[in-house]
Design an enzyme around this catalytic site. Structure first.
Site, short mmCIF file in Angstrom:
data_model
loop_
_atom_site.label_atom_id
_atom_site.label_comp_id
_atom_site.label_asym_id
_atom_site.label_seq_id
_atom_site.Cartn_x
_atom_site.Cartn_y
_atom_site.Cartn_z
N GLY A 135 -3.40 -8.45 -17.86
CA GLY A 135 -4.29 -9.54 -17.45
C GLY A 135 -3.84 -10.85 -18.06
O GLY A 135 -3.00 -10.87 -18.98
N CYS A 184 0.06 -3.87 -21.56
CA CYS A 184 0.09 -5.32 -21.75
C CYS A 184 -1.25 -5.80 -22.33
O CYS A 184 -1.57 -5.47 -23.46
CB CYS A 184 0.43 -6.03 -20.43
SG CYS A 184 0.85 -7.77 -20.61
N TYR A 185 -2.06 -6.54 -21.56
CA TYR A 185 -3.35 -6.99 -22.09
C TYR A 185 -4.22 -5.80 -22.47
O TYR A 185 -4.92 -5.83 -23.50
CB TYR A 185 -4.09 -7.86 -21.06
CG TYR A 185 -5.41 -8.38 -21.57
CD1 TYR A 185 -5.47 -9.53 -22.35
CD2 TYR A 185 -6.60 -7.72 -21.30
CE1 TYR A 185 -6.68 -10.01 -22.84
CE2 TYR A 185 -7.81 -8.19 -21.77
CZ TYR A 185 -7.84 -9.33 -22.54
OH TYR A 185 -9.04 -9.79 -23.04
N HIS A 219 5.39 -3.51 -18.92
CA HIS A 219 4.78 -3.05 -17.66
C HIS A 219 5.57 -1.87 -17.09
O HIS A 219 6.58 -2.08 -16.40
CB HIS A 219 4.74 -4.19 -16.64
CG HIS A 219 3.73 -5.25 -16.95
ND1 HIS A 219 2.44 -5.21 -16.46
CD2 HIS A 219 3.82 -6.36 -17.71
CE1 HIS A 219 1.77 -6.27 -16.90
NE2 HIS A 219 2.59 -6.98 -17.67
N GLU A 240 4.80 0.01 -14.67
CA GLU A 240 4.61 0.14 -13.23
C GLU A 240 5.63 -0.68 -12.43
O GLU A 240 5.81 -0.45 -11.23
CB GLU A 240 3.19 -0.28 -12.83
CG GLU A 240 2.89 -1.78 -12.91
CD GLU A 240 2.49 -2.28 -14.29
OE1 GLU A 240 1.94 -3.38 -14.40
OE2 GLU A 240 2.73 -1.54 -15.28
N GLY A 265 -5.07 3.27 18.60
CA GLY A 265 -3.68 3.60 18.87
C GLY A 265 -2.77 3.35 17.69
O GLY A 265 -1.61 3.75 17.69
N GLY A 266 -3.29 2.67 16.66
CA GLY A 266 -2.53 2.45 15.45
C GLY A 266 -2.54 3.69 14.58
O GLY A 266 -3.27 4.65 14.82
N VAL A 267 -1.72 3.66 13.53
CA VAL A 267 -1.59 4.84 12.68
C VAL A 267 -2.90 5.19 11.99
O VAL A 267 -3.25 6.37 11.86
CB VAL A 267 -0.44 4.64 11.65
CG1 VAL A 267 -0.68 3.44 10.75
CG2 VAL A 267 -0.26 5.90 10.80
N ASP A 268 -3.67 4.21 11.55
CA ASP A 268 -4.88 4.49 10.76
C ASP A 268 -5.92 5.25 11.58
O ASP A 268 -6.38 6.32 11.19
CB ASP A 268 -5.48 3.18 10.22
CG ASP A 268 -4.48 2.35 9.45
OD1 ASP A 268 -3.50 2.94 8.94
OD2 ASP A 268 -4.66 1.13 9.37
N SER A 269 -6.31 4.67 12.73
CA SER A 269 -7.35 5.34 13.52
C SER A 269 -6.83 6.64 14.12
O SER A 269 -7.58 7.60 14.29
CB SER A 269 -7.86 4.40 14.62
OG SER A 269 -6.85 4.10 15.55
N SER A 270 -5.53 6.70 14.43
CA SER A 270 -4.98 7.92 15.02
C SER A 270 -4.99 9.07 14.02
O SER A 270 -5.33 10.20 14.36
CB SER A 270 -3.55 7.66 15.51
OG SER A 270 -3.54 6.70 16.55
N LYS A 329 -1.34 2.83 2.94
CA LYS A 329 -0.72 3.08 4.24
C LYS A 329 0.34 4.18 4.20
O LYS A 329 0.38 5.04 5.08
CB LYS A 329 -0.10 1.79 4.77
CG LYS A 329 0.58 1.90 6.11
CD LYS A 329 -0.39 2.01 7.26
CE LYS A 329 -1.01 0.67 7.57
NZ LYS A 329 -1.85 0.70 8.79
#
Length: 526
Positions: free
Chosen positions: A61, A88-89, A175, A177, A230-235, A381
């Protein structure tokens, strides 16, 4: 309005102290096949423990722990028996809370920094005696708390890492990550596996099994509809719910007139053919255009689109029941492909800023009658794609570039009209065709094509003066849409796209490239 998110394993909580990288920490934990969630630093110890965490990570932070009003850590957290890692912080806040000394050193360390490992301990087991790390600090821990072993030092950090393995408390100034910390992921996994005793067993298969069991328990014999774009998420959400409840699910595809060229046909052909799902297509183009008439403000557009989606789903639900001959019955549940980044950007969670309302989160109407099923709400995603592959969703859909639920409505900067939609659809189709032809579909996360409808510029076409619209190309590279950088598309590909758009799309005489990262700019313009 109620939500069902499914069961999850005990989380590793990432406490966000305003870090640039809190999302990245959560992702790195998940890459170690351990489930993680982010919570704000304003959470009390009681609130954290109520989530039954398997471990806790305190993020970095921008503050100094000794400044008035700086976020602090309640020392009671370290007495709760939960393994904790400070970064870190978070490392400095841990040291300060436990009686260590934190102060300025006069030596700031930003970027690549060599760290000397004096004792490997649990946290740095297997690491090199000197390793390259990425740091960003002006303060440092000068003296470790009582009972802690100092593991590493650097020129600007007399105590660069420490641990009290008996109490399962660990910390580091750098860090881990960030990929520039070359052995950072190994240190995180040392904490997770050896320090906290966790098992790397959070997999797409487990997500599917957990969600199927939860959805079946929640839904019972009720009818369910899914808003399929029709996108990946809703499909993937639809495929997961269908796996759970079969023909109790009907997918509703709303043709709102804001789709790109060919997408309606792709949904009807590819997804239905692969899954056998029951699909109802609703032509709502005129309804959405009338609702958006005269509106230019992006937040207002998003909320209108969210509202009209729900009104359309409600009408479709009534028709589904009538067509099934189930008099008096009702559809109680609505499936949405909401993801974790949607929730974060829409201000989901205490202390989170509302960057913009996603139509399926902050854009929902207050009088929503459905209960929500959001089986992907905790996922990024790339994790959704992994679940989709496991479920057998077609590659053309799993690897489709993200496309926002509000569609082209938020890629027209200005009022949405039928003429402007046709113009943008044509430009977008050219850009997509040329990027695909160049083999860049998997290299680019997303390439919004934006029409600046309220902007015009002078041009010369056919030896005459024109006064047309600019088109913006916004190719970006990202892992999860929380951060992004602009994609370095080859000049010859950009030149071809620009030439074709200005030659083939009426009223467009200029194509520009957006080279802004996220932050400061979001991926979509609106």
């Amino acid at each position: 309005m109620t939500q069902t998110q499914g069961s999850s394993p005990r989380p590793v909580l990432v406490v966000d102290f305003g870090a640039q990288y809190a999302q990245l920490i959560a992702r790195r934990v998940r890459e170690a096949r351990v489930y993680s969630e982010i919570v704000p630093h304003t959470f009390t110890v009681e609130q954290m423990l109520a989530k039954n965490p398997a471990a806790i990570i305190l993020s970095g932070g921008p503050s100094s722990v000794y400044e008035e009003g700086a976020p602090s850590v309640d020392a009671a957290l370290f007495e709760a028996g939960v393994p904790v890692l400070g970064i870190c912080y978070g490392f400095q806040a841990m040291a300060n809370a436990l009686g260590g000394t934190v102060a300025q050193t006069g030596v700031r360390e930003y970027g690549g920094t060599d760290v000397d490992v004096t004792v490997s301990g649990t946290l740095l087991s297997g690491s090199d005696a000197q390793q390259r790390t990425w740091m960003s600090h002006g303060d440092a821990v000068h003296a470790a708390p009582e009972g802690f072993t100092v593991l590493a030092t650097s020129p600007g950090a007399p105590v660069a890492a420490f641990e009290d393995a008996n109490r399962k408390l660990f910390g580091m100034q750098w860090h881990p990550e960030v990929k520039h910390s070359l052995q950072g992921q190994a240190a995180l996994e040392n904490f997770l596996y050896n320090g906290a005793g966790l098992t790397p067993d959070w997999t797409p298969g487990n997500v599917i099994a957990d969600q199927i069991a939860h959805i079946r328990e929640q839904v019972g014999e009720d009818r369910v509809i899914c808003g399929l774009s029709g996108g990946v998420d809703s499909s993937v959400a639809a495929a997961l719910v269908q796996r759970a409840i079969g023909n109790q699910l009907t997918c509703v595809f709303v043709d709102h007139g804001l789709m790109r060229a060919g997408e309606v046909e792709q949904v009807e052909k590819d997804f239905v053919a692969a899954t056998g799902v029951q699909l109802k297509v609703v032509d709502a183009r005129q309804q959405f255009l009338e609702a958006l008439a005269g509106v230019s403000d992006p937040e207002t557009k998003r909320k209108i689109i969210g509202r009209e989606f729900i009104r359309t789903f409600e009408a479709a639900a009534r028709e589904i029941v009538e067509e099934a001959g189930e008099s008096g019955a009702e559809v109680k549940w609505l499936v949405q492909g909401t993801l974790y980044p949607d929730v974060v950007e829409s201000g989901g969670g205490e202390g989170a800023a509302n960057i913009k309302s996603h139509h399926n989160v902050g854009g929902l109407p207050d009088d929503l009658q459905f209960k929500l099923i959001e089986p992907l709400r905790a996922l990024f995603k790339d994790e959704v794609r992994a679940v989709g592959v496991e479920l057998g969703v077609p590659d053309e859909i799993v690897w489709r570039q993200p496309f926002p639920g509000p569609g082209l409505g938020i890629r027209i900067v200005g009022e949405v009209t039928a003429e402007r939609l046709d113009l943008l659809r044509e430009a977008d189709a050219i850009a997509r065709e040329e990027l695909t032809k160049a083999g860049l579909d998997r290299d680019i996360w997303q390439c919004p094509v934006v029409l600046l409808a309220d902007v015009r510029s002078v041009g010369v076409q056919g030896d005459g003066r024109t006064y047309g619209h600019p088109i913006v190309l916004r190719p970006v590279s990202s892992e999860d849409a929380m951060t992004a950088d602009w994609s370095r598309v080859p000049y010859e590909v950009l030149a071809t796209i620009s030439t074709r758009i200005t030659n083939e799309v009426k009223e467009v005489n200029r194509v520009v490239l957006d080279v802004t990262s996220k932050p400061p700019g979001t991926i979509e313009w609106e």
